[in-house]
Design a protein around this motif. Structure first.
Motif, PDB file in Angstrom:
ATOM      1  N   SER A  74      -4.857 -23.919  -0.237  1.00  0.00           N
ATOM      2  CA  SER A  74      -6.333 -24.561   0.049  1.00  0.00           C
ATOM      3  C   SER A  74      -7.152 -23.414   0.343  1.00  0.00           C
ATOM      4  CB  SER A  74      -6.035 -25.289   1.289  1.00  0.00           C
ATOM      5  OG  SER A  74      -5.709 -24.600   2.547  1.00  0.00           O
ATOM      6  N   LEU A  75      -8.508 -24.007   0.632  1.00  0.00           N
ATOM      7  CA  LEU A  75      -9.787 -23.010   0.756  1.00  0.00           C
ATOM      8  C   LEU A  75      -9.577 -22.368   2.160  1.00  0.00           C
ATOM      9  CD1 LEU A  75     -12.778 -23.849  -1.488  1.00  0.00           C
ATOM     10  CD2 LEU A  75     -11.129 -21.865  -1.294  1.00  0.00           C
ATOM     11  N   GLU A  76      -8.745 -23.069   3.089  1.00  0.00           N
ATOM     12  CA  GLU A  76      -8.363 -22.645   4.382  1.00  0.00           C
ATOM     13  C   GLU A  76      -8.042 -21.273   4.259  1.00  0.00           C
ATOM     14  OE1 GLU A  76      -4.779 -23.198   6.922  1.00  0.00           O
ATOM     15  OE2 GLU A  76      -6.423 -24.344   8.455  1.00  0.00           O
ATOM     16  N   THR A  77      -8.740 -20.164   4.942  1.00  0.00           N
ATOM     17  CA  THR A  77      -8.305 -18.767   4.709  1.00  0.00           C
ATOM     18  C   THR A  77      -7.993 -17.961   5.987  1.00  0.00           C
ATOM     19  OG1 THR A  77      -9.210 -17.055   3.342  1.00  0.00           O
ATOM     20  CG2 THR A  77     -10.794 -18.089   4.933  1.00  0.00           C
ATOM     21  N   LEU A  78      -7.738 -16.730   5.909  1.00  0.00           N
ATOM     22  CA  LEU A  78      -7.288 -15.917   6.854  1.00  0.00           C
ATOM     23  C   LEU A  78      -8.349 -14.950   7.198  1.00  0.00           C
ATOM     24  CD1 LEU A  78      -3.744 -15.177   5.505  1.00  0.00           C
ATOM     25  CD2 LEU A  78      -4.297 -16.787   7.182  1.00  0.00           C
ATOM     26  N   ASN A  79      -8.347 -14.467   8.479  1.00  0.00           N
ATOM     27  CA  ASN A  79      -9.391 -13.792   9.063  1.00  0.00           C
ATOM     28  C   ASN A  79      -8.848 -12.224   8.366  1.00  0.00           C
ATOM     29  OD1 ASN A  79     -11.191 -11.940  10.160  1.00  0.00           O
ATOM     30  ND2 ASN A  79     -11.297 -12.999  12.124  1.00  0.00           N
ATOM     31  N   LEU A  80      -9.652 -11.813   7.314  1.00  0.00           N
ATOM     32  CA  LEU A  80      -9.330 -10.599   6.715  1.00  0.00           C
ATOM     33  C   LEU A  80     -10.092  -9.302   6.957  1.00  0.00           C
ATOM     34  CD1 LEU A  80      -8.282 -11.937   3.086  1.00  0.00           C
ATOM     35  CD2 LEU A  80      -6.906 -11.176   5.258  1.00  0.00           C
ATOM     36  N   ASP A  81     -10.826  -9.713   8.209  1.00  0.00           N
ATOM     37  CA  ASP A  81     -11.696  -8.566   8.624  1.00  0.00           C
ATOM     38  C   ASP A  81     -10.945  -7.529   9.316  1.00  0.00           C
ATOM     39  OD1 ASP A  81     -14.123  -9.607   7.999  1.00  0.00           O
ATOM     40  OD2 ASP A  81     -14.246 -10.542   9.996  1.00  0.00           O
ATOM     41  N   PRO A  82     -11.335  -6.073   8.991  1.00  0.00           N
ATOM     42  CA  PRO A  82     -10.268  -4.922   9.392  1.00  0.00           C
ATOM     43  C   PRO A  82     -10.273  -4.983  11.011  1.00  0.00           C
ATOM     44  CG  PRO A  82     -12.408  -4.146   8.769  1.00  0.00           C
ATOM     45  CD  PRO A  82     -12.267  -5.647   8.395  1.00  0.00           C
ATOM     46  N   VAL A  83      -9.147  -4.680  11.633  1.00  0.00           N
ATOM     47  CA  VAL A  83      -8.963  -4.728  12.976  1.00  0.00           C
ATOM     48  C   VAL A  83      -9.688  -3.491  13.802  1.00  0.00           C
ATOM     49  CG1 VAL A  83      -7.230  -4.275  14.936  1.00  0.00           C
ATOM     50  CG2 VAL A  83      -6.703  -5.571  13.005  1.00  0.00           C
ATOM     51  N   ASN A  84      -9.792  -2.352  13.028  1.00  0.00           N
ATOM     52  CA  ASN A  84     -10.706  -1.213  13.309  1.00  0.00           C
ATOM     53  C   ASN A  84     -10.142  -0.716  14.757  1.00  0.00           C
ATOM     54  OD1 ASN A  84     -12.080  -0.944  11.013  1.00  0.00           O
ATOM     55  ND2 ASN A  84     -13.876  -2.542  11.780  1.00  0.00           N
ATOM     56  N   THR A  85      -8.874  -0.723  14.967  1.00  0.00           N
ATOM     57  CA  THR A  85      -8.447  -0.114  16.360  1.00  0.00           C
ATOM     58  C   THR A  85      -7.809   1.143  15.974  1.00  0.00           C
ATOM     59  OG1 THR A  85      -6.531  -1.405  16.250  1.00  0.00           O
ATOM     60  CG2 THR A  85      -8.398  -2.567  17.399  1.00  0.00           C
ATOM     61  N   PHE A  86      -7.259   1.342  14.946  1.00  0.00           N
ATOM     62  CA  PHE A  86      -6.495   2.669  14.467  1.00  0.00           C
ATOM     63  C   PHE A  86      -7.368   3.796  14.912  1.00  0.00           C
ATOM     64  CE2 PHE A  86      -5.240   6.024  11.890  1.00  0.00           C
ATOM     65  CZ  PHE A  86      -3.717   6.084  12.333  1.00  0.00           C
ATOM     66  N   ARG A  87      -6.939   4.782  15.565  1.00  0.00           N
ATOM     67  CA  ARG A  87      -7.374   6.235  15.921  1.00  0.00           C
ATOM     68  C   ARG A  87      -6.340   7.142  15.205  1.00  0.00           C
ATOM     69  NH1 ARG A  87     -10.774   3.062  16.077  1.00  0.00           N
ATOM     70  NH2 ARG A  87     -12.323   2.783  17.772  1.00  0.00           N
ATOM     71  N   GLU A  88      -6.772   8.139  14.906  1.00  0.00           N
ATOM     72  CA  GLU A  88      -5.909   9.289  14.208  1.00  0.00           C
ATOM     73  C   GLU A  88      -5.438   9.866  15.610  1.00  0.00           C
ATOM     74  OE1 GLU A  88      -6.545  11.972  11.017  1.00  0.00           O
ATOM     75  OE2 GLU A  88      -8.068  10.986  10.303  1.00  0.00           O
ATOM     76  N   PRO A  89      -3.997   9.992  15.620  1.00  0.00           N
ATOM     77  CA  PRO A  89      -3.308  10.809  17.018  1.00  0.00           C
ATOM     78  C   PRO A  89      -3.664  12.301  16.963  1.00  0.00           C
ATOM     79  CG  PRO A  89      -1.775  10.191  15.222  1.00  0.00           C
ATOM     80  CD  PRO A  89      -2.775   9.525  14.645  1.00  0.00           C
ATOM     81  N   SER A  90      -3.472  12.786  17.978  1.00  0.00           N
ATOM     82  CA  SER A  90      -3.647  14.344  18.235  1.00  0.00           C
ATOM     83  C   SER A  90      -2.396  14.763  17.723  1.00  0.00           C
ATOM     84  CB  SER A  90      -4.071  14.612  19.645  1.00  0.00           C
ATOM     85  OG  SER A  90      -5.207  13.973  19.941  1.00  0.00           O
ATOM     86  N   LEU A  91      -2.400  15.758  16.822  1.00  0.00           N
ATOM     87  CA  LEU A  91      -1.180  16.562  16.127  1.00  0.00           C
ATOM     88  C   LEU A  91      -0.974  17.786  16.613  1.00  0.00           C
ATOM     89  CD1 LEU A  91      -1.416  14.863  12.792  1.00  0.00           C
ATOM     90  CD2 LEU A  91      -0.042  14.058  14.641  1.00  0.00           C
ATOM     91  N   ARG A  92       0.031  18.507  16.839  1.00  0.00           N
ATOM     92  CA  ARG A  92       0.385  19.659  17.298  1.00  0.00           C
ATOM     93  C   ARG A  92       0.322  20.504  15.853  1.00  0.00           C
ATOM     94  NH1 ARG A  92       4.576  20.800  21.857  1.00  0.00           N
ATOM     95  NH2 ARG A  92       3.717  22.944  21.739  1.00  0.00           N
ATOM     96  N   LEU A  93       0.798  20.131  14.799  1.00  0.00           N
ATOM     97  CA  LEU A  93       0.984  20.535  13.533  1.00  0.00           C
ATOM     98  C   LEU A  93      -0.719  20.468  12.660  1.00  0.00           C
ATOM     99  CD1 LEU A  93       4.339  19.663  11.941  1.00  0.00           C
ATOM    100  CD2 LEU A  93       3.678  21.850  12.811  1.00  0.00           C
ATOM    101  N   ASP A  94      -0.829  21.660  11.934  1.00  0.00           N
ATOM    102  CA  ASP A  94      -2.043  21.569  11.435  1.00  0.00           C
ATOM    103  C   ASP A  94      -1.727  20.893   9.971  1.00  0.00           C
ATOM    104  OD1 ASP A  94      -4.692  21.904  10.468  1.00  0.00           O
ATOM    105  OD2 ASP A  94      -4.569  24.068  10.047  1.00  0.00           O
TER     106      ASP A  94
END
Length: 550
Positions: free
Chosen positions: A405-425
């Motif tokens: 059906s045309l009932e749809t899902l909320n496909l907007d991005p969450v936008n909560t991901f942040r790249e973690p700080s890494l000790r390796l380059d």
């Protein structure tokens, strides 16, 4: 969270957005020229070839490039500037149309040369369409997207209602070459509108996906989206069955009602008038019926109309009956298009639409060849009757493979991901990356956890993960570990940026089942192979002697 597409949005709401309005008007002019050319090409083939199959192949030669190249065009639409792609496509089609006009005026066209030109123009269409359709969602808000898709169908079918008749008159009065010239002129308005469009650049710190990976990601998304697969299958079946009317219409005009190019133009015009009527009824019908019911009615309407067209020898009766398949055509195709767009997040919408176009136009291309071959062997009327049986089958199969059906899902991005700080380059191309997520799950929650992780697996693979697995600790059965791979660090970041609001619901429910004091433990690792120790001098000496001995 689930939300329902607003039903009371004005059908004209997209016109409140200037860029959409400008390109829509220019597209009408371009579509008008394209339909005039289609009439000229189809009727010229009846003049230079006596083969019914060659006449039907005119439609196949236009649809075949869309089937063959839409997937690549969709990947390009999601990774490059869509405006630039559309300008390139329009310029290419303009050049091919000018060449076609010149060859026609000079009397150099042969049946296969005509098919080659229509094929090349179809290649331009294949490049243009995914970028244009994906851009609609950028030009208007999500809540008016269904109205914008419908307006695109309305615009095309407004031109279809009058363009073919005018095209038939041009061909009858001045010849097919004049129709080709009119089409060449029609590209300038759209090229000018695209040049004025100031598209916002989509900034990204990540490198652009390669074509191969973009295609793989698009295929993976569609393969792990059951709703989309149903839409693609039904659109392919609809294209295959419904193509009989348009592919054989020149033969209906020439052989069944003994008409000429003007008669053919009037028949196409009647089809277009019906399509405009269907577009006007679109919103009301969606309020009254489910998506699947509308598609079943469209298949059935096509089937009944095809039977009447096969038996009729009256131009008036045939024109009147063509109103019905015209309406069914726009109702079904606009519904397929809208369902794909509302079921797909923006990062992959161009590729999803390209899969839809490949399915629909692949069906049309194969159908044009199939019904043309049957018409040549058994006659036009018999071919149309057989096509009506295919349409009945298309309606019945909806009981097993219905549309969502045309009932749809909320496909907007969450936008909560942040790249973690890494000790390796790490560089974006560094990899492969291996992810392990540890969960603590009590025994009474295991069944629900496994159900959620099954959905989690589908989402992970759909968004680009590889080698997904779920493992349970033998010594501590409460510990479960989810693991998956990505090819590079950039792919890992993309994977997380693709998470939608609906996807986050599954993750939230899994976190609620986690019984540890903190959240699930995430291990991010880069895969490395152990390097064997270097050989000693004695080892090298003995190996050398052994190699020389052999």
């Amino acid at each position: 969270m689930r939300f329902t597409v607003p039903e009371r949005v004005s059908p004209l709401a997209p016109f409140g957005h200037q860029t959409f309005r400008t390109i829509w008007i220019a597209s009408i002019a371009s579509n008008f020229g394209g339909l005039i050319q289609a009439v000229g090409a189809a009727w010229m083939m009846t003049a230079i070839s006596s083969s019914e199959n060659m006449v039907a192949l005119v439609q196949s030669s236009t649809a075949l490039p869309i089937m063959l190249f839409s997937l690549v065009a969709g990947a390009l639409a999601d990774n490059y500037n869509r405006r630039s792609i559309m300008l390139t496509a329009q310029a290419f089609m303009l050049a091919m149309s000018i060449l076609l006009t010149a060859f026609a005026f000079l009397g150099l066209l042969t049946p296969w040369l005509l098919l080659s030109f229509t094929f090349l123009i179809g290649c331009g269409t294949a490049l243009n369409n995914p970028s244009w359709q994906a851009s609609v969602g950028d030009l208007v808000p999500r809540e008016v997207l269904p109205a914008a898709v419908t307006l695109n169908s309305v615009g095309f079918n407004i031109t279809r209602s009058v363009g073919p008749a005018i095209g038939g008159a041009i061909v009858a009065a001045f010849g097919a070459a004049a129709a080709f010239a009119a089409n060449a002129l029609s590209y300038f308005a759209l090229i000018f509108a695209l040049l004025r469009w100031k598209q916002e650049e989509r900034a990204s710190k990540l490198p652009r996906e390669t074509l191969g990976r973009a295609l793989s990601a698009g295929f993976g998304y569609v393969a792990m989206s059951p709703k989309l697969i149903n839409v693609l299958f039904r659109s392919a079946l609809f294209g295959l069955a419904a193509s009989a009317i348009l592919a054989l219409l020149p033969l209906v005009a020439r052989d069944l009602v003994a008409g000429g190019p003007l008669t053919y133009g009037f028949m196409l015009g009647a089809f277009g008038v019906g399509a405009v009527g269907g577009a006007m009824l679109n919103a009301r019908l969606r309020e009254m019926f489910s998506s699947e019911m509308i598609v079943r009615l469209s298949f059935t309407g096509f089937a009944l109309s095809t039977v009447v067209a096969a038996l009729s020898h009256s131009t008036i009766v045939t024109c009147l009956v063509l109103l019905v398949p015209g309406a069914c055509w726009v109702l079904s195709l606009s519904l397929f298009n809208t369902t794909v767009q509302l079921s797909t997040p923006r990062w992959v919408v161009g590729r999803a639409l390209s899969f839809y176009q490949t399915a629909a136009f692949g069906g049309i291309a194969v159908g044009g060849w199939l019904w043309g071959s049957l018409a040549e062997t058994y006659g036009v009327s018999t071919a149309l009757m057989l096509a009506s049986l295919a349409m009945v089958f298309g309606a019945l199969i909806g009981w097993k493979l219905g549309l969502p059906s045309l009932e749809t899902l909320n496909l907007d991005p969450v936008n909560t991901f942040r790249e973690p700080s890494l000790r390796l380059d790490l560089q974006p191309r560094s990899g492969p990356i291996v992810l392990l997520i540890d969960y603590t799950i009590r025994e009474e929650n295991v069944t629900e956890f496994l159900t959620l992780m099954s959905e989690r697996r589908r989402i992970r693979i759909r968004d680009g993960a590889r080698q997904w697995a779920l493992m349970r600790d033998l010594e501590n059965p409460d510990i479960w570990t989810e693991t998956y791979h990505t090819a590079t660090w950039a792919d890992y970041v993309r994977h997380n940026q693709r998470r939608t609001q609906t996807d986050s619901e599954v993750w939230t429910r899994i976190r609620e089942l986690h019984a540890g004091p903190d959240g699930p433990r995430v291990h991010r690792m880069i895969e490395r192979q152990a390097i064997p120790p270097l050989d000693t001098e004695d080892d090298i000496f003995h190996k050398t002697r052994l190699d020389l001995h052999h």
